[in-house]
Motif scaffolding. Sequence first.
Motif, short mmCIF file in Angstrom:
data_model
loop_
_atom_site.label_atom_id
_atom_site.label_comp_id
_atom_site.label_asym_id
_atom_site.label_seq_id
_atom_site.Cartn_x
_atom_site.Cartn_y
_atom_site.Cartn_z
N GLN A 1 0.85 -1.21 0.00
CA GLN A 1 0.00 0.00 0.00
C GLN A 1 0.87 1.25 0.00
O GLN A 1 0.61 2.21 -0.72
CB GLN A 1 -0.90 0.01 1.24
CG GLN A 1 -2.06 -0.95 1.13
CD GLN A 1 -3.38 -0.28 1.46
OE1 GLN A 1 -3.46 0.61 2.29
NE2 GLN A 1 -4.43 -0.71 0.79
N ALA B 1 2.43 1.74 -3.37
CA ALA B 1 1.44 2.25 -4.32
C ALA B 1 1.19 3.74 -4.10
O ALA B 1 1.07 4.52 -5.04
CB ALA B 1 0.14 1.46 -4.18
N GLN B 2 1.14 4.14 -2.83
CA GLN B 2 0.93 5.57 -2.49
C GLN B 2 2.08 6.40 -3.04
O GLN B 2 1.88 7.48 -3.59
CB GLN B 2 0.91 5.75 -0.96
CG GLN B 2 -0.29 5.17 -0.27
CD GLN B 2 -1.43 6.15 -0.23
OE1 GLN B 2 -1.19 7.33 -0.09
NE2 GLN B 2 -2.65 5.67 -0.39
N ASN B 3 3.32 5.87 -2.87
CA ASN B 3 4.51 6.63 -3.28
C ASN B 3 4.58 6.79 -4.80
O ASN B 3 5.12 7.76 -5.30
CB ASN B 3 5.79 5.97 -2.77
CG ASN B 3 5.88 6.09 -1.25
OD1 ASN B 3 5.24 6.98 -0.68
ND2 ASN B 3 6.63 5.22 -0.63
N ARG B 4 4.01 5.79 -5.51
CA ARG B 4 4.01 5.87 -6.99
C ARG B 4 3.06 6.95 -7.48
O ARG B 4 3.18 7.44 -8.57
CB ARG B 4 3.61 4.52 -7.57
CG ARG B 4 4.77 3.53 -7.65
CD ARG B 4 4.46 2.40 -8.61
NE ARG B 4 3.32 1.60 -8.20
CZ ARG B 4 3.40 0.56 -7.36
NH1 ARG B 4 4.54 0.22 -6.82
NH2 ARG B 4 2.32 -0.12 -7.03
N LYS B 5 2.05 7.30 -6.65
CA LYS B 5 1.00 8.24 -7.09
C LYS B 5 1.54 9.66 -7.25
O LYS B 5 2.41 10.08 -6.51
CB LYS B 5 -0.13 8.25 -6.08
CG LYS B 5 -1.14 7.18 -6.40
CD LYS B 5 -2.38 7.33 -5.55
CE LYS B 5 -3.23 6.07 -5.59
NZ LYS B 5 -4.11 5.98 -4.46
#
Length: 349
Positions: A342, A345-349
């Motif tokens: 999670q 995924a947040q850091n990729r946003k």
Amino acid sequence: MDRSKDIALLSSWIDGADKITTVSHARPDGDAAGSSAGMLGYLTACRGKDAVALFPDPVPDGTAFVLEGMKSTTNQGEAAARLQSTDLLICLDFNTFSRTEGLEALLREFKGHKVLIDHHEEPDTDAFDLCFSDTRVSSTCELLYGILLGMPDISGDPCRLPMPAARALMTGMTTDTNNFANSVGPGTLSMAGGLLSAGVDREDIIDRLYHSERPNRLAAMGEMLSSRMRLLPEGAAVTILPEAFYQRHSLLDGETEGFVNLPLSIKEVKLSILAREEPGRFRISIRSKRGVSARLLAKGFFHGGGHEQASGGKILIPDDIPDAASAEEYVSTITARFLQEQDAAQNRK
Ligand code: 5GP
Ligand code: MN
């Protein structure tokens, strides 16, 4: 959302039915008991109907008071006989018949109108003839409150609700919001205001829900916090409660309700997961803070589901783990990896 047409249809089905049966989910919580009692209270006092509530398992002592004086059963044979003569089935606080476990087959076979009133994601709409489904409300009790206010005889005035129904709705909303801590919206507070003005004794409800514990519960809570809860660096608290823990404290059904919330009071804890041992399985409860999906963890890894911030599921022995002793390692590994993914995924946003 304009529900007036659906409410008019439900009202006409109520008019046309002599015997009405409600059903809620396995291991019923306060919202399940409260919405069932709220519906029964209305149907009997306002519409003069013969109404019975079915539950797959007993309602725990802490919330059973809402059903006092009402007809309810957990007996499979009685449920089967009742469904034979039922004209209208009202399903409360679950999204698919599988959540009624032992009653599922009986309910699916039922030939009359099936109505769903629920606040979970992904309702199985094909299985029902009429669905009231709203995931934005705090509780099924809040949704039902809105539906009852829309009935012709109540016409928006909560003072017209029979007191047992009003009290039950306040109770279920209170437990599902963890006493106004979670999922509270403007509609939740309007409901509370309406029910208070109708004369509901909230202090009595609070005494019954939160000031009526046995010392065993607090002793068990002490052991859980001091030696059962494990903190993971990813921001999770993992708690395994073996059967011996329940025996040691002579705990009754439902007496560890709410334990899963406790670790969330720690700043760094984003998600709390608690596993209770039962014969052949563990029951999983998950609670999370905003931004972390308890639902995806339950759905992806624990055969379950629920709400974004409150979900549940199970671990099966031997399908998922070879024995009970492996539960802590299993839960910790899955939870740590889930939170890392999670975060990534947040850091990729
Ligand atoms: P609890 O932790 O209080 O038992 O459950 C919290 C929420 O998780 C419930 O309100 C329900 O929405 C969901 N839940 C609990 N157990 C299950 C399960 O076995 N399957 C699914 N789909 N949802 C569950
Ligand atoms: Mn609920």
